[in-house]
Design an enzyme around this catalytic site. Structure first.
Site, mmCIF file in Angstrom:
data_model
loop_
_atom_site.group_PDB
_atom_site.id
_atom_site.type_symbol
_atom_site.label_atom_id
_atom_site.label_comp_id
_atom_site.label_asym_id
_atom_site.label_seq_id
_atom_site.Cartn_x
_atom_site.Cartn_y
_atom_site.Cartn_z
ATOM 1 N N GLY A 260 0.728 -1.335 0.054
ATOM 2 C CA GLY A 260 0.079 0.060 0.114
ATOM 3 C C GLY A 260 0.761 1.154 0.179
ATOM 4 O O GLY A 260 2.373 1.142 0.338
ATOM 5 N N CYS B 47 5.725 -5.882 1.532
ATOM 6 C CA CYS B 47 5.830 -4.602 1.391
ATOM 7 C C CYS B 47 5.200 -3.902 2.593
ATOM 8 O O CYS B 47 5.644 -3.882 3.774
ATOM 9 C CB CYS B 47 5.419 -3.999 0.167
ATOM 10 S SG CYS B 47 6.194 -2.555 -0.056
ATOM 11 N N TYR B 48 4.176 -2.770 2.293
ATOM 12 C CA TYR B 48 3.414 -2.384 3.507
ATOM 13 C C TYR B 48 3.004 -3.262 4.458
ATOM 14 O O TYR B 48 3.023 -2.959 5.694
ATOM 15 C CB TYR B 48 2.480 -1.077 2.821
ATOM 16 C CG TYR B 48 1.649 -0.575 4.118
ATOM 17 C CD1 TYR B 48 2.241 0.498 4.568
ATOM 18 C CD2 TYR B 48 0.657 -1.256 4.604
ATOM 19 C CE1 TYR B 48 1.762 1.341 5.509
ATOM 20 C CE2 TYR B 48 -0.404 -0.278 5.661
ATOM 21 C CZ TYR B 48 0.320 0.691 6.014
ATOM 22 O OH TYR B 48 -0.163 1.346 7.307
ATOM 23 N N GLU C 12 4.050 -10.961 -6.257
ATOM 24 C CA GLU C 12 2.917 -10.985 -7.079
ATOM 25 C C GLU C 12 3.125 -10.523 -8.561
ATOM 26 O O GLU C 12 2.400 -10.919 -9.557
ATOM 27 C CB GLU C 12 1.661 -10.721 -6.682
ATOM 28 C CG GLU C 12 1.425 -9.152 -6.451
ATOM 29 C CD GLU C 12 2.227 -8.729 -5.028
ATOM 30 O OE1 GLU C 12 3.034 -9.515 -4.265
ATOM 31 O OE2 GLU C 12 2.078 -7.480 -4.667
ATOM 32 N N ASP D 66 -19.355 -13.041 -21.265
ATOM 33 C CA ASP D 66 -19.844 -12.791 -19.887
ATOM 34 C C ASP D 66 -21.458 -13.368 -19.990
ATOM 35 O O ASP D 66 -21.793 -14.292 -19.116
ATOM 36 C CB ASP D 66 -19.676 -11.569 -19.225
ATOM 37 C CG ASP D 66 -18.261 -11.208 -19.303
ATOM 38 O OD1 ASP D 66 -17.416 -11.995 -19.503
ATOM 39 O OD2 ASP D 66 -17.849 -10.069 -19.122
ATOM 40 N N LYS E 46 -11.791 -12.798 -15.632
ATOM 41 C CA LYS E 46 -12.348 -12.900 -16.905
ATOM 42 C C LYS E 46 -11.866 -14.244 -17.641
ATOM 43 O O LYS E 46 -12.674 -14.829 -18.360
ATOM 44 C CB LYS E 46 -11.768 -11.673 -17.972
ATOM 45 C CG LYS E 46 -12.066 -11.806 -19.417
ATOM 46 C CD LYS E 46 -13.677 -11.048 -19.376
ATOM 47 C CE LYS E 46 -13.863 -11.065 -21.107
ATOM 48 N NZ LYS E 46 -15.262 -10.417 -21.043
#
Ligand code: XMP
Length: 518
Positions: free
Chosen positions: A57, A84-85, A177, A232, A374
């Site tokens: 963040g 991280c944060y 990630e 979709d 998706k």
């Protein structure tokens, strides 16, 4: 999906939090992202995560009202990974020290070397003696919390990888990630294995769960589904039909702005192949008459949007006793994003809703794809037996060809556009390029230009070919066709489509351009 083991990602506002979810889904682990403001003690109890990830963040733990998880998260007795944060939050909450940036900020590529590679999280990770990672932090940890040890360092991050192996708490300074941490997935794989996830989040399991859930929600009542011909809504319709059969009726609004043969293809696929009750609302005249003389792009969209709702409502009213409206809403549309200017905000892309219809008609929503990304919808579509050629179709905008015909729309221009578009797509398929391209189409330009064909002069429309690569439609780059391909396609369009005598190729990226022309 309460009987799946669930992993909770507490979001502190990183741009890449969604990628954590993607990596975990690829490992067949079910996870949800929730903004830190929402994660209270009672939320944690109810969610009952099997493991927790604290995201990165932009904040500083020193800021007033710095984003924090509830203290009880550390008492759940489940593995926690701070990124991280998220690492700084762990150290701050558990008795370590974080210091402000002051020259130690680190952005971009770095290399981590092992201090002690004998950590479950790192199994199989250090293939060479070092691993490339992606750093992006201002503040940094200056003292680790009691119980933690250091397992990896980088030149600027002495605490790149830390862990408290008693409690199964892990904290890393970098972002595993992202693409630029090439083996980052391995860390997530080790983390979820250590947490005891079975990896049972498969499309087959999802399909069975979703069917049970739809039956449970709907009972013996009726559902209406607006079918656009896109992936979709089609997957949603087939899934719901599998769950409740003919209690589902689809309404396909044909606004006369579809591509060549598109309406026939949609109708025959759903009505004839799947035996799904389908109303084909052929309202081309209504839409095209209303669009006569309208050249302002916003006005076009508004005209189409409003008529679409009217028409949908008219047909839906004829379906006796329908109580539910099905929509193909996806997970990225409903993730609550962290907003630092107020509470959590919910982002719902408006074109996924049939514009306020549920409230207007007193319908409840059935949204069986709400938990999917998706590409997972595509996998589910395959699981349901939808043909690959259908699942891999390029996205097509709700207002259809209207936004590919800048300026005033006429039936004649639409006809020319349809035929040129069909030749272009045929060329792309013949050259085996369709699946490499995110979206490709022709736009007919509001200019006529002089040409020469045979012995005579022509005065016909110019058109622009568009083809882009993209991951999500938010940014895009033009597709680098060869000159041969472009030349051959231009010749075919001019020879085969009466009304066009000039072909151009649009090489604008997005930004600054948009994908569509209006
Ligand atoms: P732009 O042109 O904004 O398009 O770069 C990004 C993506 O969104 C699609 N698009 C729409 N889809 N209703 C839709 O359902 C719309 O009004 C609309 N406008 C653009 C576009 O085709 C591309 O995939």
């Amino acid at each position: 999906m309460t009987h799946h083991d669930r992993l909770l990602i507490i979001d502190f506002g990183s741009q890449v939090t969604q990628l954590i979810a993607r990596r975990l889904r690829e490992l067949s682990v079910y996870c949800e992202i929730h903004p830190f403001q929402k994660v209270t003690e009672s939320f944690l109890t109810e969610f009952a995560p099997k493991a927790v990830i604290l995201s990165g963040g932009p904040s500083s733990v020193f800021a007033d009202g710095a984003p924090m998880p509830p203290a009880s998260v550390f008492d759940l007795g489940v593995p926690i990974l701070g990124i991280c944060y998220g690492q700084q939050v762990m150290m701050h909450c558990l008795g370590g020290k974080v210091e402000r940036g002051h020259g130690t900020a680190e952005f971009g590529r770095a290399f981590v070397t092992p201090k002690d590679a004998d950590l479950v999280l790192l199994e199989g990770w250090f293939e060479d003696d070092r691993e490339q990672v992606w750093m992006s932090h201002g503040d940094h940890v200056s003292e680790i919390a009691p119980g933690f040890d250091v397992y990896g360092t980088s030149p600027n991050a002495p605490f790149a990888i830390t862990a408290d192996t008693e409690r199964n708490f892990f904290a890393v300074q970098f972002h595993p990630e992202v693409h630029h941490t090439p083996n980052g997935k391995k860390l997530y794989q080790n983390f979820v294995r250590l947490a005891g996830f079975k990896g049972d989040w498969t499309m087959g399991a999802y399909r069975d769960d979703a069917i049970a859930k739809i039956r449970n929600q709907v009972g013996d009542r009726k559902v209406i589904c607006g079918l656009s011909g896109g992936v979709d809504s089609s997957v949603a319709a087939v899934l719901i039909h599998e769950a409740i059969g003919d209690q589902l009726t689809c309404v396909f609004v044909d606004h006369g702005l579809l591509r060549l043969n598109e309406a026939d293809e949609v109708v025959s696929m759903f009505r004839d192949n799947y035996n799904i009750p389908l109303i084909h609302a052929d309202e081309a005249d209504l839409f095209l008459n209303a669009l006569e003389g309208v050249s302002d792009p916003e006005q076009k969209r508004k005209t189409i949007g409003k008529l679409f709702i009217d028409v949908f409502q008219k047909y839906a009213n004829d379906i006796d006793g329908a109580e539910f409206l099905a929509q193909g809403t996806l997970y990225p549309d409903v993730i609550e994003s962290v907003s630092f200017s107020g509470g959590p905000s919910v982002t719902i892309k408006s074109h996924h809703n049939v514009g306020g219809l549920p409230e207007k008609m007193g319908l409840k929503l059935v949204e069986p794809l709400r938990e999917l990304f998706k590409d997972e919808v595509r996998a589910l579509g395959r699981e349901l037996g939808l043909p690959d050629s259908f699942i891999g179709r390029h996205p097509f905008p709700g207002p259809g060809l209207a936004i590919r015909c800048p300026g005033e729309i006429t039936r004649n221009k639409l006809e020319i556009l349809r035929r040129a578009d069909a030749v272009y797509i045929d060329q792309i398929r013949k050259h085996g390029l369709y699946d490499e391209i995110w979206q490709a189409f022709v736009a007919i330009l509001p200019v006529r230009t002089v040409g020469v064909m045979g012995d005579g002069r022509t005065y016909d429309y110019a058109c622009a070919l568009r083809a882009v690569t993209s991951v999500d439609g938010m940014t895009a780059d033009y597709y680098p066709f060869t000159h041969e391909f472009l030349g051959e396609t231009a010749t075919r369009i001019i020879n085969e489509v009466q009304g066009i005598n000039r072909v151009t190729y649009d090489i604008t990226s997005k930004p600054p351009g948009t994908i569509e022309w209006e």
